[in-house]
Design a protein around this motif. Structure first.
Motif, PDB file in Angstrom:
ATOM      1  N   GLY A   5      18.146  30.429 -36.884  1.00 47.96           N
ATOM      2  CA  GLY A   5      18.747  30.949 -35.732  1.00 47.96           C
ATOM      3  C   GLY A   5      19.296  29.916 -34.874  1.00 47.96           C
ATOM      4  N   MET A   6      20.499  30.626 -34.069  1.00 45.51           N
ATOM      5  CA  MET A   6      21.007  30.022 -33.046  1.00 45.51           C
ATOM      6  C   MET A   6      20.886  30.680 -31.757  1.00 45.51           C
ATOM      7  SD  MET A   6      25.187  29.093 -32.499  1.00 45.51           S
ATOM      8  CE  MET A   6      25.033  27.548 -33.354  1.00 45.51           C
ATOM      9  N   LEU A   7      20.497  29.746 -30.818  1.00 48.03           N
ATOM     10  CA  LEU A   7      20.067  30.244 -29.448  1.00 48.03           C
ATOM     11  C   LEU A   7      21.075  29.835 -28.502  1.00 48.03           C
ATOM     12  CD1 LEU A   7      18.151  31.326 -27.256  1.00 48.03           C
ATOM     13  CD2 LEU A   7      16.988  29.331 -27.021  1.00 48.03           C
ATOM     14  N   HIS A   8      21.693  30.880 -27.689  1.00 46.88           N
ATOM     15  CA  HIS A   8      22.800  30.655 -26.625  1.00 46.88           C
ATOM     16  C   HIS A   8      22.411  31.536 -25.442  1.00 46.88           C
ATOM     17  CE1 HIS A   8      26.700  30.067 -24.944  1.00 46.88           C
ATOM     18  NE2 HIS A   8      26.752  28.844 -25.799  1.00 46.88           N
ATOM     19  N   TYR A   9      22.693  31.037 -24.448  1.00 46.03           N
ATOM     20  CA  TYR A   9      22.734  31.739 -22.935  1.00 46.03           C
ATOM     21  C   TYR A   9      23.426  33.051 -23.157  1.00 46.03           C
ATOM     22  CZ  TYR A   9      26.821  29.549 -21.274  1.00 46.03           C
ATOM     23  OH  TYR A   9      28.129  29.157 -20.956  1.00 46.03           O
ATOM     24  N   LYS A  10      24.682  33.041 -23.851  1.00 42.93           N
ATOM     25  CA  LYS A  10      25.516  34.052 -23.733  1.00 42.93           C
ATOM     26  C   LYS A  10      24.788  35.325 -24.569  1.00 42.93           C
ATOM     27  CE  LYS A  10      29.888  31.874 -22.866  1.00 42.93           C
ATOM     28  NZ  LYS A  10      31.419  31.520 -23.348  1.00 42.93           N
ATOM     29  N   LYS A  11      25.033  36.607 -24.218  1.00 45.41           N
ATOM     30  CA  LYS A  11      24.477  37.629 -24.897  1.00 45.41           C
ATOM     31  C   LYS A  11      25.210  37.895 -26.206  1.00 45.41           C
ATOM     32  CE  LYS A  11      23.426  42.533 -23.765  1.00 45.41           C
ATOM     33  NZ  LYS A  11      23.349  43.542 -22.972  1.00 45.41           N
ATOM     34  N   VAL A  68      13.887  27.441 -38.011  1.00 47.99           N
ATOM     35  CA  VAL A  68      14.375  26.564 -37.344  1.00 47.99           C
ATOM     36  C   VAL A  68      15.415  27.006 -36.286  1.00 47.99           C
ATOM     37  CG1 VAL A  68      16.100  24.369 -37.203  1.00 47.99           C
ATOM     38  CG2 VAL A  68      14.279  24.597 -38.601  1.00 47.99           C
ATOM     39  N   ILE A  69      15.592  26.600 -34.954  1.00 49.62           N
ATOM     40  CA  ILE A  69      16.310  26.974 -34.050  1.00 49.62           C
ATOM     41  C   ILE A  69      17.549  26.069 -33.686  1.00 49.62           C
ATOM     42  CG2 ILE A  69      16.671  27.717 -31.610  1.00 49.62           C
ATOM     43  CD1 ILE A  69      13.981  29.096 -31.736  1.00 49.62           C
ATOM     44  N   ILE A  70      18.711  26.342 -33.803  1.00 50.29           N
ATOM     45  CA  ILE A  70      19.815  25.663 -33.290  1.00 50.29           C
ATOM     46  C   ILE A  70      19.874  25.748 -31.922  1.00 50.29           C
ATOM     47  CG2 ILE A  70      22.537  24.966 -33.564  1.00 50.29           C
ATOM     48  CD1 ILE A  70      22.174  25.897 -36.558  1.00 50.29           C
ATOM     49  N   MET A  90       6.772  26.688 -30.235  1.00 54.17           N
ATOM     50  CA  MET A  90       6.447  27.378 -31.676  1.00 54.17           C
ATOM     51  C   MET A  90       7.492  27.172 -32.758  1.00 54.17           C
ATOM     52  SD  MET A  90       6.170  31.382 -29.874  1.00 54.17           S
ATOM     53  CE  MET A  90       5.684  32.111 -30.964  1.00 54.17           C
ATOM     54  N   ILE A  91       8.650  26.605 -32.543  1.00 49.45           N
ATOM     55  CA  ILE A  91       9.505  26.737 -33.661  1.00 49.45           C
ATOM     56  C   ILE A  91      10.387  25.377 -33.303  1.00 49.45           C
ATOM     57  CG2 ILE A  91      11.789  27.711 -34.590  1.00 49.45           C
ATOM     58  CD1 ILE A  91      10.919  30.458 -33.565  1.00 49.45           C
ATOM     59  N   PRO A  92      10.515  24.512 -34.497  1.00 49.43           N
ATOM     60  CA  PRO A  92      11.452  23.333 -34.292  1.00 49.43           C
ATOM     61  C   PRO A  92      12.765  23.684 -33.547  1.00 49.43           C
ATOM     62  CG  PRO A  92      10.212  23.339 -36.306  1.00 49.43           C
ATOM     63  CD  PRO A  92      10.118  24.631 -35.784  1.00 49.43           C
ATOM     64  N   PHE A  93      13.234  22.999 -32.640  1.00 53.77           N
ATOM     65  CA  PHE A  93      14.620  22.836 -32.325  1.00 53.77           C
ATOM     66  C   PHE A  93      15.368  21.627 -32.933  1.00 53.77           C
ATOM     67  CE2 PHE A  93      14.479  25.066 -27.969  1.00 53.77           C
ATOM     68  CZ  PHE A  93      13.638  26.205 -28.427  1.00 53.77           C
ATOM     69  N   THR A  94      16.634  21.849 -33.293  1.00 52.52           N
ATOM     70  CA  THR A  94      17.523  20.680 -33.726  1.00 52.52           C
ATOM     71  C   THR A  94      17.862  19.704 -32.912  1.00 52.52           C
ATOM     72  OG1 THR A  94      19.561  21.986 -33.542  1.00 52.52           O
ATOM     73  CG2 THR A  94      18.711  22.084 -35.667  1.00 52.52           C
ATOM     74  N   LYS A 335      13.117  23.347 -44.423  1.00 51.55           N
ATOM     75  CA  LYS A 335      12.364  22.829 -45.647  1.00 51.55           C
ATOM     76  C   LYS A 335      11.487  21.679 -45.461  1.00 51.55           C
ATOM     77  CE  LYS A 335      16.082  21.588 -47.893  1.00 51.55           C
ATOM     78  NZ  LYS A 335      17.051  20.739 -49.085  1.00 51.55           N
ATOM     79  N   ASP A 336      11.658  20.738 -44.524  1.00 50.95           N
ATOM     80  CA  ASP A 336      10.812  19.793 -44.141  1.00 50.95           C
ATOM     81  C   ASP A 336       9.542  20.269 -43.456  1.00 50.95           C
ATOM     82  OD1 ASP A 336      10.123  16.953 -43.957  1.00 50.95           O
ATOM     83  OD2 ASP A 336      10.600  16.974 -41.934  1.00 50.95           O
ATOM     84  N   LYS A 337       9.945  21.159 -42.619  1.00 54.14           N
ATOM     85  CA  LYS A 337       8.639  21.857 -41.934  1.00 54.14           C
ATOM     86  C   LYS A 337       7.677  23.015 -42.983  1.00 54.14           C
ATOM     87  CE  LYS A 337       9.684  19.869 -38.139  1.00 54.14           C
ATOM     88  NZ  LYS A 337       8.891  18.759 -37.698  1.00 54.14           N
ATOM     89  N   GLY A 338       8.327  23.172 -44.077  1.00 49.48           N
ATOM     90  CA  GLY A 338       7.541  23.871 -45.158  1.00 49.48           C
ATOM     91  C   GLY A 338       7.794  25.569 -44.572  1.00 49.48           C
TER      92      GLY A 338
END
Length: 338
Positions: A5-11, A68-70, A90-94, A335-338
């Protein structure tokens, strides 16, 4: 298949160029990718109202929480900061911050291995300490702990007898001792600033320049060079930052013009320094980085000086080059986080 997933402040993702680039790369690599903003996150159901790119359009779709979240941009509001913080647990960030300039400086200095490349740097504390540094350097620089794009960077020359020359962008003032003391006090009240001697890094024609070393993690979790380029001031300015009027040059041509037959050796030096420093710098933190923008200068003796280390160096006009490594690194993390 791991979901990215990619998280951004723009809707919406329409105006986020890196989102389209990541979606395209993911499609080519056979990976599942979606874009989402803070408003789409539903913690109770662990679902996200996000966007996927299909048949030439962004389409809204409810998605599971990704592996994973970008985190391509930071939060802008208090509510977004709250959501950002909950997701991060909760989720690894890049991407992770390197901290402000002084924090990064102290880490490198304390460790010692790359300390010789550091410009002596001190907090802006008093007029007397500022003048003391100025007596040992023809020009000093005052810059914010957390500034960027060359903003609020002040250059100082002179002394108490002849007056202090203050250079701020294209603006130049001459201050007497009393006015100079007032300026220092005003800066201290405004925010945290640091001071350091100015490292003269000039082309043969007298233009200020530095090098941006943009490195990224690849699909195997190893550091890779995205791009190395010189940033050259567009005039007699002391700042070479592109957003402050400078321009980006071609590395090979620049090195040939400035270093002649030594250009190839200089290029290899920059490449080796970029990878070696990135690997070492990361080891000073408890978290990993996905990319770094390392700004360095080189004085007339050929010595490298570290100006700054950035954790989000930008991708303007190079979105696909950045996305190719970013998406594959996110997949590696998943993959590394399984």
């Amino acid at each position: 298949m791991e979901l990215i997933g990619m998280l951004h402040y723009k809707k919406r993702p329409d105006d986020v160029k890196i989102a389209y680039a990541c979606a395209a790369v993911a499609k080519m690599e056979g990976l599942h990718f979606f874009y989402f903003s803070y408003k789409g996150v539903q913690f109770d159901s662990k679902k996200i109202n996000g966007w996927i790119y299909e048949k030439g359009n962004w389409i809204q779709k409810e998605m599971d929480f990704p592996k994973v979240i970008i985190n391509s941009s930071g939060p802008k509001t208090a509510k977004q900061k709250e959501i950002y913080s909950r997701l991060k647990k909760m989720i690894p960030f890049t991407s992770h911050t390197v901290g402000n300039k002084m924090k990064a400086y102290k880490k490198i200095l304390r460790d010692g291995e790359f300390a010789d490349y550091l410009i002596p740097t001190f907090p802006l504390e008093s007029t007397n300490k500022t003048i003391e540094l100025l007596e040992n350097a023809k020009t000093i620089v005052i810059k914010p702990y957390s500034g960027n794009h060359g903003k609020k960077v002040i250059f100082i020359q002179g002394n108490a007898l002849k007056g202090f020359s203050i250079i701020n962008g294209n603006h130049k003032d001459l201050l007497d001792s009393k006015s100079f003391d007032l300026l220092i006090e005003e800066l201290k009240e405004e925010q945290k600033y640091l001071i350091q001697p100015f490292i003269k890094c000039k082309t043969k024609t007298g233009l200020t320049y530095d090098f941006r070393l943009h490195v990224q993690k690849d699909g195997s979790g190893n550091w890779d060079i995205n791009l190395i380029y010189p940033r050259i001031s567009g005039s007699a300015k002391l700042i070479s930052n592109i957003s402050s009027g400078g321009y980006r040059g071609d590395l090979d041509r620049f090195l040939k013009d400035e270093f002649g037959n030594e250009y190839f050796n200089m290029k290899r030096l920059l490449e080796k320094f970029a990878i070696a420093f990135a690997s070492h710098f990361e080891s000073l933190y408890t978290h990993s980085f996905d990319e770094l923008g390392i700004d360095i200068g080189m004085d007339n003796k050929g010595k490298i000086w570290i100006f700054e280390v950035n954790w989000r160096p930008g991708s303007k006009h190079r979105e696909f080059d950045v996305a190719r490594r970013l998406v594959n690194y996110a997949h590696y993390m998943a993959k590394d986080k399984g």
